[in-house]
Scaffold this motif. Structure first.
Motif, PDB file in Angstrom:
ATOM      1  N   ASP A 101       0.904  -1.227  -0.028  1.00 35.25           N
ATOM      2  CA  ASP A 101       0.188   0.060  -0.187  1.00 35.25           C
ATOM      3  C   ASP A 101       0.844   1.443   0.048  1.00 35.25           C
ATOM      4  OD1 ASP A 101      -2.387  -1.557   0.235  1.00 35.25           O
ATOM      5  OD2 ASP A 101      -2.700  -1.378   2.443  1.00 35.25           O
ATOM      6  N   LYS A 105       0.257   3.044  -3.389  1.00 37.94           N
ATOM      7  CA  LYS A 105      -0.975   3.774  -3.264  1.00 37.94           C
ATOM      8  C   LYS A 105      -0.542   4.802  -2.154  1.00 37.94           C
ATOM      9  CE  LYS A 105      -3.047  -0.347  -2.891  1.00 37.94           C
ATOM     10  NZ  LYS A 105      -4.359  -1.105  -2.765  1.00 37.94           N
ATOM     11  N   ALA A 108      -3.635   7.152  -1.383  1.00 37.98           N
ATOM     12  CA  ALA A 108      -4.727   6.749  -0.858  1.00 37.98           C
ATOM     13  C   ALA A 108      -4.384   6.365   0.690  1.00 37.98           C
ATOM     14  CB  ALA A 108      -5.213   5.277  -1.599  1.00 37.98           C
TER      15      ALA A 108
END
Length: 121
Positions: A101, A105, A108
């Motif tokens: 993550d 990302k 996010a």
């Protein structure tokens, strides 16, 4: 006498070692949340009870944990649940992200953290 909850003396050296040897995902996230960049102070490798969490925001009682490959086996997941249950029993919120993550990302992830900070408890 109440037992000390944060940064117990016995873990001082280990916390220091962890702070000086951050994983690459921890370094990346730390660069984006340190120095009140999100409006609140975070601490890295912070002791809570017998555990050491990756990041902690005292003002919002928010714990952030990053999970690498070692967190994908049954025993480690059970240990993580036990840790999270302890944190919640102390009135703390826990959010977890995978290393992937952070690496793929990050925006996010930062949005989830920002929302957690903004949400009244």
């Amino acid at each position: 006498m109440t037992q000390k909850l944060f940064n117990i003396k016995q873990n001082r050296h280990f916390r220091s070692v962890l702070r000086n040897n951050l994983t690459e995902p921890e370094k990346i996230l730390w660069q984006r949340i340190r120095s009140k960049q999100l409006g609140v102070k975070f601490r890295r490798q912070h002791g809570i009870g017998k555990y050491i969490v990756d990041f902690y925001c005292p003002e919002k009682k928010l714990v952030i944990e990053l999970d690498g490959d070692s967190h994908y086996n049954h025993d480690t997941q059970a240990y993580d649940r036990k840790r999270d249950d302890f944190m919640r029993s102390q009135g703390l919120q826990v959010i977890r992200f995978t290393n992937q993550d952070i690496m793929k990302k990050l925006d996010a992830v930062l949005e989830v953290i920002h929302q957690s900070i903004q949400t009244p408890k």
